[in-house]
Design a protein around this motif. Sequence first.
Motif, PDB file in Angstrom:
ATOM      1  N   VAL A  40      58.796  37.775  53.232  1.00  0.00           N
ATOM      2  CA  VAL A  40      58.053  36.953  53.948  1.00  0.00           C
ATOM      3  C   VAL A  40      57.509  35.769  52.978  1.00  0.00           C
ATOM      4  O   VAL A  40      56.922  34.908  53.754  1.00  0.00           O
ATOM      5  N   ASN A  41      57.184  36.316  51.945  1.00  0.00           N
ATOM      6  CA  ASN A  41      56.613  35.214  50.982  1.00  0.00           C
ATOM      7  C   ASN A  41      57.424  34.151  50.463  1.00  0.00           C
ATOM      8  O   ASN A  41      57.126  33.386  49.602  1.00  0.00           O
ATOM      9  N   TYR A  44      56.353  30.368  50.704  1.00  0.00           N
ATOM     10  CA  TYR A  44      55.341  29.907  50.032  1.00  0.00           C
ATOM     11  C   TYR A  44      55.764  29.790  48.559  1.00  0.00           C
ATOM     12  O   TYR A  44      55.461  28.998  47.814  1.00  0.00           O
ATOM     13  N   HIS A  69      50.392  36.261  46.923  1.00  0.00           N
ATOM     14  CA  HIS A  69      51.658  36.081  47.566  1.00  0.00           C
ATOM     15  C   HIS A  69      52.665  36.742  46.879  1.00  0.00           C
ATOM     16  O   HIS A  69      53.730  37.049  47.624  1.00  0.00           O
ATOM     17  N   SER A 128      52.814  41.263  60.316  1.00  0.00           N
ATOM     18  CA  SER A 128      53.876  40.294  60.199  1.00  0.00           C
ATOM     19  C   SER A 128      55.088  41.194  60.187  1.00  0.00           C
ATOM     20  O   SER A 128      56.188  40.426  60.416  1.00  0.00           O
ATOM     21  N   GLN A 170      48.417  40.828  56.168  1.00  0.00           N
ATOM     22  CA  GLN A 170      49.241  39.503  56.420  1.00  0.00           C
ATOM     23  C   GLN A 170      49.101  39.024  57.860  1.00  0.00           C
ATOM     24  O   GLN A 170      49.771  38.596  58.592  1.00  0.00           O
ATOM     25  N   LEU A 173      50.450  35.263  58.176  1.00  0.00           N
ATOM     26  CA  LEU A 173      51.801  35.364  58.474  1.00  0.00           C
ATOM     27  C   LEU A 173      52.046  35.782  60.058  1.00  0.00           C
ATOM     28  O   LEU A 173      53.078  35.347  60.816  1.00  0.00           O
ATOM     29  N   GLU A 176      51.310  32.769  62.208  1.00  0.00           N
ATOM     30  CA  GLU A 176      52.371  31.637  62.025  1.00  0.00           C
ATOM     31  C   GLU A 176      53.618  32.027  62.950  1.00  0.00           C
ATOM     32  O   GLU A 176      54.055  31.321  63.753  1.00  0.00           O
ATOM     33  N   LYS A 177      53.781  33.337  62.914  1.00  0.00           N
ATOM     34  CA  LYS A 177      54.859  33.928  63.743  1.00  0.00           C
ATOM     35  C   LYS A 177      54.750  33.763  65.085  1.00  0.00           C
ATOM     36  O   LYS A 177      55.619  33.480  65.960  1.00  0.00           O
TER      37      LYS A 177
END
Length: 219
Positions: A40-41, A44, A69, A128, A170, A173, A176-177
Amino acid sequence: LDVPDSTRALFRWYKRYRAYSSDPPFRAMWLQRHKAHIPVNTPYLFDSVVRRMVRHQGEYIPTTKDVIHARQPTCDIVDATYPVKTHDGERRVHLMRAGGQRSQRRKWSHMIYACEQISGVVFLISLSEYNLCLEEDGTTNRMQESILLFEEVLSYPKLQKSKIVLVFTQTDLFREKIEVEGHSISACFPEYTGECSYEVSLAYIREQVISVVPEKMKP
């Protein structure tokens, strides 16, 4: 200019990423990255860390955000003691952390029963990961697995009088998802028919997790 091979490799990867990142087919594929076990990072790392590593080369110094991160699996029991100031002086807090991978979980019982007294347990659930599967088998939903593990931890007789702290991680994240990429939590909870919004989805997940807590352990 003497540039290390590792930096040259990063630069090549970065150029490819930047070249394709705005391409519609790439973006469509990128929205499905959760199916390929891509960390997931990764966004970034490419958008921030690698860019600055290429720019500064050997003089790159990680920022606090870079460190946050970073991802490093816990492969053993981490044992540390910290001094904590309280209203009546200073106390020593003994912390122990065990890895969450399946290969590490057999150490949990040993760690728990090796301690003379356990004041509290902090259990982390990554929000996330609601649409990710375990790398170990490729089919088990990670969040469902986390909820089952949380329920298992609550069943340990030695922890019945300990304080249990549940932390959702998280959240950025997860938001965002949900809000940007439009991935519903129905990927984890097929019965969920609510709206694809951060607040509503978070509330539903919280309800599902709390539902496994025995009544006698609820505050």
